[in-house]
Design an enzyme around this catalytic site. Structure first.
Site, mmCIF file in Angstrom:
data_model
loop_
_atom_site.group_PDB
_atom_site.id
_atom_site.type_symbol
_atom_site.label_atom_id
_atom_site.label_comp_id
_atom_site.label_asym_id
_atom_site.label_seq_id
_atom_site.Cartn_x
_atom_site.Cartn_y
_atom_site.Cartn_z
ATOM 1 N N SER A 55 0.862 -1.187 0.000
ATOM 2 C CA SER A 55 0.000 0.000 0.000
ATOM 3 C C SER A 55 0.898 1.236 0.000
ATOM 4 C CB SER A 55 -0.839 -0.038 1.286
ATOM 5 O OG SER A 55 -1.376 1.226 1.593
ATOM 6 N N TYR A 110 -3.107 -1.022 9.947
ATOM 7 C CA TYR A 110 -3.023 -1.199 8.498
ATOM 8 C C TYR A 110 -1.610 -0.827 8.011
ATOM 9 C CZ TYR A 110 -4.421 -0.884 3.567
ATOM 10 O OH TYR A 110 -4.534 -1.073 2.210
HETATM 11 P P1 NDP Z 1 -11.781 -5.214 -1.250
HETATM 12 O O1 NDP Z 1 -12.440 -4.953 0.061
HETATM 13 O O2 NDP Z 1 -12.488 -4.877 -2.501
HETATM 14 O O3 NDP Z 1 -11.300 -6.736 -1.324
HETATM 15 C C1 NDP Z 1 -10.734 -7.379 -0.227
HETATM 16 C C2 NDP Z 1 -10.709 -8.851 -0.532
HETATM 17 O O4 NDP Z 1 -10.091 -9.563 0.540
HETATM 18 C C3 NDP Z 1 -12.094 -9.441 -0.710
HETATM 19 O O5 NDP Z 1 -12.069 -10.234 -1.880
HETATM 20 C C4 NDP Z 1 -12.299 -10.302 0.517
HETATM 21 O O6 NDP Z 1 -13.101 -11.436 0.190
HETATM 22 C C5 NDP Z 1 -10.874 -10.706 0.841
HETATM 23 N N1 NDP Z 1 -10.659 -11.039 2.247
HETATM 24 C C6 NDP Z 1 -10.697 -10.201 3.320
HETATM 25 N N2 NDP Z 1 -10.465 -10.875 4.451
HETATM 26 C C7 NDP Z 1 -10.268 -12.171 4.095
HETATM 27 C C8 NDP Z 1 -9.987 -13.360 4.828
HETATM 28 N N3 NDP Z 1 -9.846 -13.361 6.169
HETATM 29 N N4 NDP Z 1 -9.854 -14.528 4.149
HETATM 30 C C9 NDP Z 1 -10.000 -14.555 2.797
HETATM 31 N N5 NDP Z 1 -10.233 -13.454 2.049
HETATM 32 C C10 NDP Z 1 -10.378 -12.286 2.701
HETATM 33 O O7 NDP Z 1 -10.388 -4.430 -1.150
HETATM 34 P P2 NDP Z 1 -9.331 -3.959 -2.231
HETATM 35 O O8 NDP Z 1 -9.505 -4.667 -3.494
HETATM 36 O O9 NDP Z 1 -9.307 -2.497 -2.201
HETATM 37 O O10 NDP Z 1 -7.989 -4.442 -1.511
HETATM 38 C C11 NDP Z 1 -7.227 -5.542 -1.952
HETATM 39 C C12 NDP Z 1 -5.829 -5.390 -1.384
HETATM 40 O O11 NDP Z 1 -5.254 -4.186 -1.873
HETATM 41 C C13 NDP Z 1 -5.782 -5.296 0.130
HETATM 42 O O12 NDP Z 1 -4.632 -5.971 0.608
HETATM 43 C C14 NDP Z 1 -5.669 -3.804 0.376
HETATM 44 O O13 NDP Z 1 -5.062 -3.512 1.599
HETATM 45 C C15 NDP Z 1 -4.780 -3.417 -0.797
HETATM 46 N N6 NDP Z 1 -4.828 -1.996 -1.125
HETATM 47 C C16 NDP Z 1 -5.986 -1.386 -1.562
HETATM 48 C C17 NDP Z 1 -5.971 -0.049 -1.874
HETATM 49 C C18 NDP Z 1 -7.152 0.676 -2.403
HETATM 50 O O14 NDP Z 1 -7.070 1.890 -2.590
HETATM 51 N N7 NDP Z 1 -8.271 0.014 -2.648
HETATM 52 C C19 NDP Z 1 -4.749 0.763 -1.722
HETATM 53 C C20 NDP Z 1 -3.619 0.020 -1.247
HETATM 54 C C21 NDP Z 1 -3.670 -1.301 -0.970
HETATM 55 P P3 NDP Z 1 -14.199 -12.041 1.210
HETATM 56 O O15 NDP Z 1 -14.944 -10.888 1.783
HETATM 57 O O16 NDP Z 1 -15.004 -12.963 0.363
HETATM 58 O O17 NDP Z 1 -13.398 -12.796 2.242
#
Ligand code: NDP
Length: 256
Positions: A146, A159
């Protein structure tokens, strides 16, 4: 340029959190380059829908329901992928959450839940796939950091700690597994339009405009902005790239 450098036909990729957001953008890119995909998430319905969409791109795609913070669930997930898709070449540690509070207001349970989801899960999944990748003669681990791998934020202490940690974990795997021909790299997304940030835009007043003003590209990122970097880091094009942390941020991290 030889396009075979980027060819992923015959490879199998696990994408944690691949059922939406950045994970789905990455999974689409890998599928378009020919890789079979295992989408891992807790929400079975969402994962099945994503797998169906990916299968429509002409590859095999399966949905695996697992909580990546749980050691047994991760072991079961890796077994299932190896059984159903035959091998594991690429692991994308993308699952992540955030709890937005200043350090003095964050409960220990909240701290642990963010660290477990964003950092410990990457350790568990990477450790679980390592023997298969080593036995196959190589592999690719791609971890999602991130901007908070670089910067601090008053509202995201756990985070930011998890995302700083993911970069150092990436470098450690890169050192440990270079001899096994496994490259480990991190992608550092800027501000991307996903479910995760939709809430942030509501919770943090003025965030939307501040991101636009601070980003040289003058836009929020889209999930499909991650397809190219994912294919590069998952393919033989990046054979000599390991331990890197690459911003995909429209210039956010280089703007003063
Ligand atoms: P979303 O909330 O859209 O997606 C998060 C995903 O993680 C979901 O598919 C969710 O699926 C899965 N997830 C969460 N917890 C668990 C768990 N315990 N076990 C299995 N799957 C899990 O977020 P983003 O797409 O924005 O984020 C994706 C990554 O990118 C993250 O690591 C985030 O920190 C990083 N990021 C995002 C940024 C942004 O601006 N959006 C910026 C910087 C980094 P489900 O609910 O089905 O479990």
């Amino acid at each position: 340029m030889k396009t075979e450098l980027f060819d992923l036909k015959g490879r199998v990729a696990i994408v944690t959190g691949g059922n939406g957001g950045i994970g789905l953008g990455i999974a689409r890119g890998l599928a378009d380059a020919g890789a079979d995909i295992a989408v891992v998430g807790r929400n079975e319905e969402k994962s099945k829908a994503a797998a169906a969409e990916l299968a429509g791109r002409g590859v095999r795609a399966i949905a695996v329901t697992a909580d990546v913070t749980a050691k047994e669930a991760v072991a079961g997930m890796v077994d299932q992928v190896a059984r159903e898709l035959g091998r594991i070449d690429i692991l994308v540690n993308n699952a992540g959450i955030n709890i937005r509070k200043p350090p003095h207001a964050l409960e220990i349970e909240e701290w642990s839940s963010v660290i477990d989801t964003n950092l410990t899960s990457a350790f568990l999944c990477s450790r679980a796939v390592h023997p298969l990748m080593k036995a196959a003669g190589g592999g690719k681990v791609i971890n999602i950091g991130s901007m908070m791998s670089i910067f601090g934020a008053s509202f995201a202490p756990a985070y930011a700690a998890s995302k700083g940690g993911i970069v150092q974990f990436t470098r450690s795997c890169a050192c440990a597994w270079a001899a096994d021909n496994i490259q480990a790299n991190a992608i550092l997304p800027g501000w991307i339009d996903t479910d995760l940030t939709k809430r942030a835009r509501v919770e943090i007043g003025g965030l939307h405009e501040r991101v636009l003003a601070r980003t040289p590209a003058a836009r929020w990122g889209a999930i499909d902005d991650f397809a190219g970097i994912a294919v590069f880091l998952a393919s033989s094009a990046s054979a000599f790239v390991t331990g890197a942390a690459i911003p995909v941020d429209g210039g956010y991290s280089i703007m003063s």
